[in-house]
Design a protein around this motif. Structure first.
Motif, PDB file in Angstrom:
ATOM      1  N   ASN A 158      -1.580 -23.735   9.472  1.00 50.81           N
ATOM      2  CA  ASN A 158      -3.019 -24.005   9.568  1.00 50.81           C
ATOM      3  C   ASN A 158      -3.348 -24.886  10.765  1.00 50.81           C
ATOM      4  OD1 ASN A 158      -3.807 -22.491   7.352  1.00 50.81           O
ATOM      5  ND2 ASN A 158      -3.500 -24.185   5.920  1.00 50.81           N
ATOM      6  N   ARG A 177      -5.556 -22.802  13.265  1.00 53.46           N
ATOM      7  CA  ARG A 177      -6.973 -23.085  12.997  1.00 53.46           C
ATOM      8  C   ARG A 177      -7.386 -24.510  13.327  1.00 53.46           C
ATOM      9  NH1 ARG A 177      -4.748 -20.255   8.830  1.00 53.46           N
ATOM     10  NH2 ARG A 177      -5.489 -18.119   8.589  1.00 53.46           N
ATOM     11  N   ASP A 178      -6.507 -25.266  13.921  1.00 55.40           N
ATOM     12  CA  ASP A 178      -6.823 -26.669  14.186  1.00 55.40           C
ATOM     13  C   ASP A 178      -6.440 -26.998  15.622  1.00 55.40           C
ATOM     14  OD1 ASP A 178      -7.528 -29.324  13.784  1.00 55.40           O
ATOM     15  OD2 ASP A 178      -6.624 -29.410  11.806  1.00 55.40           O
ATOM     16  N   ILE A 180      -6.915 -18.197  18.267  1.00 54.69           N
ATOM     17  CA  ILE A 180      -8.189 -18.788  17.866  1.00 54.69           C
ATOM     18  C   ILE A 180      -8.414 -20.042  18.704  1.00 54.69           C
ATOM     19  CG2 ILE A 180      -9.532 -19.776  15.981  1.00 54.69           C
ATOM     20  CD1 ILE A 180      -7.861 -18.173  14.037  1.00 54.69           C
TER      21      ILE A 180
END
Length: 313
Positions: A283, A287-288, A303
């Motif tokens: 994660n 996503r971070d 992303i």
């Protein structure tokens, strides 16, 4: 106090003991603490080292033992439950997937970035441009001398240098050019991407293949040192390029815009069966802020990390 009260206390204590020791098993890790093993292809060593170090900096109780090994061996470690996660350039094939299915392990696959295989040559070799068609002829055995290439300034044989017989770099290139048999090719393998770099630095006739993250971080002293006295070749997928702008190098924008021909995905494969440390790391990367590290290393994150900018008059 009643007899029933003492029985209740004893039962509660026993239950707490059982939950605490989990029948002698160590307590499960969670996203912020624990110890797990990660396996990764050696071509991703700078990337994986920085990602895991950054995560441990946020969570001091999170500990990662990272094993850098050729890609197939890394995948085998995960299948054999010797590693929780693996960084790789491909997803599991049907036979590998079946091994996890037999053990009722769903697992997870997360693409985190686009990477490139960099072609490097000695600084004395001024031929720093090559086409995919020329590479195809090299790997088919039709071309074996630098002088046979357009712009070649040497008459020596072309020595193709890779990090390992089972590495992702070699597997990717052989698949790209549909090579079934390497017996007729002048291929030399070392033991690491760093050794490929050192070999090319000492041998003007060498054409080396490495993971670009070894030389793309301009803020990292080791990356800068490794890139010295080397040329990174520009590659064109046009058969007859007419200008230098037809060639692209394996750096961030050309990876993200899909202009560099020898680009490849980077995946994290997981066999984790509970919300644990492996999932926390995934994660963070996907996503971070981990995507910022991917960008810093010159790769293209799947992303992008959102940055909020407040404008004031």
């Amino acid at each position: 106090m009643s007899k029933h009260f003492f029985v209740f206390i004893a039962a509660a204590g026993l239950l707490a003991g059982l939950l605490g020791c989990d029948n002698g098993k160590p307590p499960l890790d969670n996203p912020s603490r624990g110890d797990i093993v990660i396996a990764a292809d050696e071509s991703f060593q700078p990337l994986v080292t920085q990602l895991t170090s950054a995560y441990s900096g946020i969570y001091p109780d999170a500990h990662f033992k990272v094993v850098f090994t050729p890609e197939q061996e890394a995948i085998n470690m995960m299948l054999q439950d010797s590693a929780r996660l693996v960084f790789t350039t491909r997803v599991l094939n049907p036979n590998e997937r079946a091994i996890l299915n037999q053990r009722k392990i769903k697992g997870a696959t997360e693409k985190i970035a686009t990477d490139g295989v960099a072609l490097i040559v000695n600084k004395a070799n001024t031929d720093s441009l090559i086409t995919m068609a020329e590479l195809q002829r090299i790997f088919s055995g039709q071309v074996d001398q630098w002088g046979q290439l357009k712009g070649g300034n040497q008459s020596s044989p072309i020595t193709l240098v890779f990090d390992n017989n089972n590495s992702s770099n070699l597997a990717f290139v052989l698949k790209t050019f549909n090579v079934k048999d390497v017996k007729g090719l002048r291929i030399f393998t070392t033991r690491s991407n760093r050794e490929v770099i050192e070999f090319v630095r000492k041998n003007p006739s060498a054409l080396g293949f490495i993971g670009v993250n070894w030389i793309s971080d301009s803020d990292e002293p080791l990356s800068v040192e490794l890139a010295k006295d080397l040329r990174v070749m520009g590659v064109s997928d046009k058969v007859n390029p007419v200008k230098r702008d037809d060639y692209y190098q394996p750096f961030q924008e050309d990876l993200g815009m899909q202009r560099y021909p020898l680009r490849r995905p980077v995946y994290i494969l997981s066999r984790e069966t509970h919300p644990g440390l492996g999932g926390g790391l995934i994660n963070y990367i996907a996503r971070d802020a981990g995507s910022l590290i991917i960008r810093k290393l010159g790769l293209w994150p799947r992303i992008p990390y959102d940055r909020i900018i407040n404008l004031t008059k």
